[in-house]
Design an enzyme around this catalytic site. Structure first.
Site, mmCIF file in Angstrom:
data_model
loop_
_atom_site.group_PDB
_atom_site.id
_atom_site.type_symbol
_atom_site.label_atom_id
_atom_site.label_comp_id
_atom_site.label_asym_id
_atom_site.label_seq_id
_atom_site.Cartn_x
_atom_site.Cartn_y
_atom_site.Cartn_z
ATOM 1 N N ASP A 143 103.040 31.780 51.648
ATOM 2 C CA ASP A 143 102.341 32.841 50.913
ATOM 3 C C ASP A 143 102.724 34.250 51.339
ATOM 4 O O ASP A 143 102.521 35.193 50.599
ATOM 5 C CB ASP A 143 100.822 32.679 51.074
ATOM 6 C CG ASP A 143 100.311 33.287 52.370
ATOM 7 O OD1 ASP A 143 100.995 33.123 53.396
ATOM 8 O OD2 ASP A 143 99.253 33.912 52.350
ATOM 9 N N ASP A 162 107.786 34.886 54.138
ATOM 10 C CA ASP A 162 108.207 33.583 53.629
ATOM 11 C C ASP A 162 109.193 33.711 52.476
ATOM 12 O O ASP A 162 109.765 32.704 52.044
ATOM 13 C CB ASP A 162 106.988 32.778 53.147
ATOM 14 C CG ASP A 162 106.083 32.357 54.292
ATOM 15 O OD1 ASP A 162 106.628 32.049 55.364
ATOM 16 O OD2 ASP A 162 104.861 32.367 54.120
ATOM 17 N N ASP A 213 103.889 26.556 55.567
ATOM 18 C CA ASP A 213 103.501 27.609 56.487
ATOM 19 C C ASP A 213 102.030 27.369 56.807
ATOM 20 O O ASP A 213 101.339 26.648 56.077
ATOM 21 C CB ASP A 213 103.714 28.972 55.827
ATOM 22 C CG ASP A 213 103.291 30.111 56.728
ATOM 23 O OD1 ASP A 213 103.583 30.045 57.931
ATOM 24 O OD2 ASP A 213 102.646 31.056 56.226
ATOM 25 N N CYS A 267 115.403 23.975 13.973
ATOM 26 C CA CYS A 267 115.876 22.885 14.826
ATOM 27 C C CYS A 267 116.504 23.480 16.082
ATOM 28 O O CYS A 267 116.628 24.696 16.224
ATOM 29 C CB CYS A 267 116.888 22.005 14.092
ATOM 30 S SG CYS A 267 118.456 22.818 13.765
ATOM 31 N N CYS A 281 119.321 26.020 15.734
ATOM 32 C CA CYS A 281 118.938 27.416 15.478
ATOM 33 C C CYS A 281 118.760 28.164 16.794
ATOM 34 O O CYS A 281 119.158 29.329 16.924
ATOM 35 C CB CYS A 281 117.644 27.477 14.663
ATOM 36 S SG CYS A 281 117.726 26.720 13.042
#
Length: 825
Positions: free
Chosen positions: A706, A710, A512, A107, A110
């Site tokens: 990317d 950035d 961007d 559960c 735990c």
């Protein structure tokens, strides 16, 4: 004699290693032990009230190593560097990270107990357990604590941990299911038999029954209920005992109390032939609880299925190519520099570079990209992807925890292990609620004892059971695990626990340009020839000048060269940032930007070509006298960008474009995409200022980028998304990674985020409503124990099944479907 005892194990007499930390207090004195086995046995003797054994023994006891579970004896093996290489990653600060499987989790309590216990160990930096998959992410400083010590600490509180292995995880799931099914079957058979006897006893009370027969039926019920309590319900007692030893009562404490008290009271009533028996309630209660947890377990395994599918992508074996020929080896034996043969239909065993061959690679399970990608010599391939058409020879570059698949798995684990604010609040409420429930049950029991003593016991029993806050603790993790798994199949990797919760509330999304809305690579957009020669003639001249260059501009011309190009350049010289020059057939040619060309020849400035794109980069080809051709190179807009931006705007999110590119390029892209807010010439600090300004106005900002520049901007946004082709630094700073590189999947992520938050709120609302209704009904005596068992199990099952709806999330089919890339075949 004293020195001997100080240097020897008090239990077995063997020497105590230096810096040993094993000891037990025996009859008021702290005694040294040589190993955890002797410590465990000595503690068992003392806790059993048998410490006088040590006073009367005539010799030291046999070594206790045989008493230590076999798993403890094997733990030290996990400290060996050659073994850790297969499942442990080490960062630049020498901090180690590993994924573990935990056995014995029943559960949410735990999970809490393990996290608290292990996080408190010196040297443990982070320990998080995923309740859905029973996997734990561990980060530790090996100079302070070893992995074997951590695994032993987990074993000491009643759980078993070992390094994650996909096949072993499957075995753990099967074992867990088999044991749960056996406990459920025994509880079910016992409940049926006891209920039949209970019906007879109730009928006898109403119409009269011989005392001897009644006593006989009570004894039969007692014997049938005993294996149900001591075997089927064992999981509740062991979990409750762990919680009490840690002084943190969890959800199984009220359950164990209810079963134990009802069984004990019924047993005493049977032996003493007085009072009521509750064997029917005990067995039915146990059966319904186990049935609910069995169904919940199946749903939990299903919720974590997407994460496990990633791990199973790697094959078990690989064909390694050596000077002696081909040999079949396990994937774990591969090293960087090895060459492997991948036949059509086989999975690639590790990250690498294609040395020979050309084929299509299916990366759908990793990136969500539905179409295979064409790959040839010098192209990189990812471990776990599938070769479709032709044989390939691949040189291995990364193995084990250094592969892309392993890093994706670590990021996914991190997201599922980190708890959003709403989940942390629910856990705190659930923890306090158990203590409140125990106090309330005591108060209710005392009230009923004073007014209707005959009703007090079963009312307290029902109250303890019906209000167990399992549903409250399961509400958020079940939904988030299902949501992140579904998004992973779409190619959107969620790397932070708060990402979905925050993305659902985003008001502004900043993009961007290069590599995000555009493909991030230049392509020839337009060519203007200054005479009647064909365009290909000048492209071949430019390609000859650029032969051997790795510059992005050079790659454009090399790709445009004809197969029969016979031009060869000599005395080639590159001028950084300006262009290149060389001799072709005795004639000097120049290729570069306008400033470079006009600084070399006296040709007049050429008028702008109305056919050229406004945002393109101009490259001139000239000889010693005049300009021969103008080439316009532009970064291609992604095919799905227009539809995706429109869909994001329709979702009520304001879109901004921030780019370091020139004004004409940025304005042209913004106009094409329908973006009203765009800024050009932006440095990282400028982008950061814009984000901070929007945040100060109270907006929730998402950033999509990317590049390495950035990374600080991604870190500043409330939620950040990095493109799958972006730099590792950008991805490490991001909360989500768009592995598929398809912008429509970003739109789907927004939809999923909003839907998952709705599901979490529904789950929490249901859990709270259930307890608000059930608690007064149980306290007033309107809920029988068997009804309480059904109610508590049903409430937990409802939130898990509601969360599983996220696994059936259907992406939008119209308007924003991603189109195939030009690299697809």
């Amino acid at each position: 004699m004293t020195d001997k005892h100080e240097q020897s194990c008090f239990h077995c007499g063997l020497p105590v290693p230096e810096n040993s930390c094993y000891h037990v207090e025996i009859e008021g004195e702290d005694r040294a032990m040589c190993c955890p086995g002797c410590e465990a046995v000595a503690k068992a003797i003392v806790e059993g009230g048998l410490s006088s054994f040590y006073r009367y023994r005539t010799d030291t006891s046999p070594t206790a190593r045989a008493a230590v579970p076999e798993v403890l004896e094997q733990l030290n093996l996990y400290d060996k560097p050659e073994l850790q290489r297969t499942f442990v990653s080490v960062d630049e600060n020498n901090i180690r990270e590993a994924s573990l499987i935990l056995e014995g989790i029943v559960c949410a309590a735990c999970v809490w107990l393990n996290e608290k216990h292990i996080s408190a160990l010196p040297g443990v930096i982070e320990f998080r357990v995923n309740y859905s998959t029973h996997r734990a992410r561990l980060r530790w400083d090996d100079s302070q604590i070893h992995l074997s010590d951590i695994l032993q600490a987990i074993t000491a509180i009643g759980y078993i941990a070992h390094p994650f292995d996909a096949s072993k995880q499957e075995a753990v799931y099967k074992k867990e299911r088999a044991v749960a099914l056996k406990r459920l079957a025994i509880a079910g058979l016992g409940a049926i038999q006891v209920m039949m006897l209970a019906v007879a006893l109730y009928a006898g009370d109403h119409s009269g029954m011989d005392a001897g027969l009644e006593n006989f039926m009570r004894w039969v019920s007692f014997f049938i209920a005993t294996p149900v309590v001591f075997y089927s319900a064992q999981t509740f007692f062991s979990s409750a005992w762990r919680d009490l030893r840690a002084r943190q009562p969890g959800m199984d404490v009220p359950v164990a109390l209810a079963i134990g008290l009802a069984y004990a009271a019924s047993g005493w009533a049977t032996i003493s032939r007085s009072g009521e028996v509750y064997f029917d309630s005990v067995t039915m209660f146990t059966f319904f609880l186990l049935a609910g947890r069995f169904l919940e377990m199946g749903a939990r395994h299903k919720a974590g299925q997407a994460a496990e599918e990633l791990v199973k992508l790697l094959p078990a074996m690989a064909t390694r190519v050596t000077e002696q020929g081909e040999e079949t080896v396990t994937v774990g034996e591969l090293q960087p520099g090895d060459r492997v043969r991948i036949r059509p239909g086989e999975s690639i065993p590790a990250d690498g570079v294609i040395v020979e061959g050309r084929s299509s690679i299916n990366e759908s399970l990793l990136t969500g990209e539905s179409l295979p990608l064409a790959k040839g010599a010098n192209d990189r391939v990812i471990g776990g992807t599938v070769n479709i058409e032709s044989p390939l020879l691949v040189e291995v570059s990364k193995v084990g925890e250094d592969t892309v698949l392993a890093s994706i798995q670590r990021l996914l684990d991190r997201a599922q292990l980190e708890k959003p604010a709403i989940a942390r609040l629910a856990d705190r409420v659930a923890g306090y609620f158990v203590g409140f429930l125990l106090l309330l049950a005591t108060a209710v029991g005392l009230w009923w004892w004073q007014h209707e003593p005959d009703q007090a016991f079963w009312i307290v029993l029902s109250l303890l059971v019906v209000t167990c806050p399992c549903a409250l603790s399961l509400a958020t993790p079940a939904a988030m695990t299902a949501a992140t798994g579904t998004l992973t199949r779409l190619g959107v990797l969620t790397t932070r626990g708060h990402a979905l919760e925050t993305l659902a509330r985003v008001s502004h999304m900043i993009f961007d340009k290069t590599g995000t809305l555009t493909r991030g690579r230049l392509a020839l957009s337009y060519t203007q020839c200054m005479d009647n020669r064909p365009q290909q003639h000048y492209l071949d001249l430019a390609a000859a000048l650029e032969t051997g260059s790795e510059h992005p501009v050079a790659q454009v011309f090399l790709q445009q060269a004809s197969a029969e190009n016979t031009f060869t350049a000599e005395e080639v010289r590159a001028i950084p940032g300006q262009g290149v020059t060389g001799l072709i057939d005795g004639q000097r040619y120049y290729l570069g930007n306008s400033d470079y060309i006009h600084s070399l020849i006296s040709a007049p400035n050429l008028p702008a070509d109305t056919m050229a794109p406004a945002y393109a980069t101009e490259v001139l080809l000239a000889d010693s006298d005049r300009v021969l051709a103008r080439f316009y190179l532009a970064d291609e807009l992604r095919d799905d960008a227009v539809e995706s931006i429109r869909a994001i705007q329709q979702a009520g999110i304001e879109v901004w474009l921030l780019s370091g590119d020139n004004v004409s390029a940025v304005e042209a892209i913004a106009q094409q995409l329908g973006i009203e807010h765009s800024r050009a010439g932006m440095k990282p600090e400028d982008k950061l200022a814009v984000i901070n300004d929007l945040q100060q106005q109270g907006h929730i900002v998402a950033m999509v980028g990317d590049g390495v520049n950035d990374a600080p901007v991604l870190a500043a946004a409330q939620v950040s998304i990095a493109m799958g082709s972006g730099t590792q630094l950008a991805q490490a700073s991001a909360d989500m990674v768009l592995l598929s590189e398809q912008l429509p999947h970003l739109v789907e992520a927004i939809r999923m985020a909003r839907q998952s938050v709705r599901v979490v709120k529904q789950n929490l609302g249901w859990a709270v409503l259930y307890n608000v209704v059930a608690l007064p009904l149980a306290a007033a005596g309107y809920v029988a124990p068997w009804m309480a068992a059904i109610g508590m199990s049903a409430s937990s099952l409802v939130v898990v099944l509601n969360a599983l709806r996220l696994n059936k999330f259907i992406p939008l089919q119209a308007g924003i479907q991603g189109k195939s890339s030009r690299d697809h075949v």
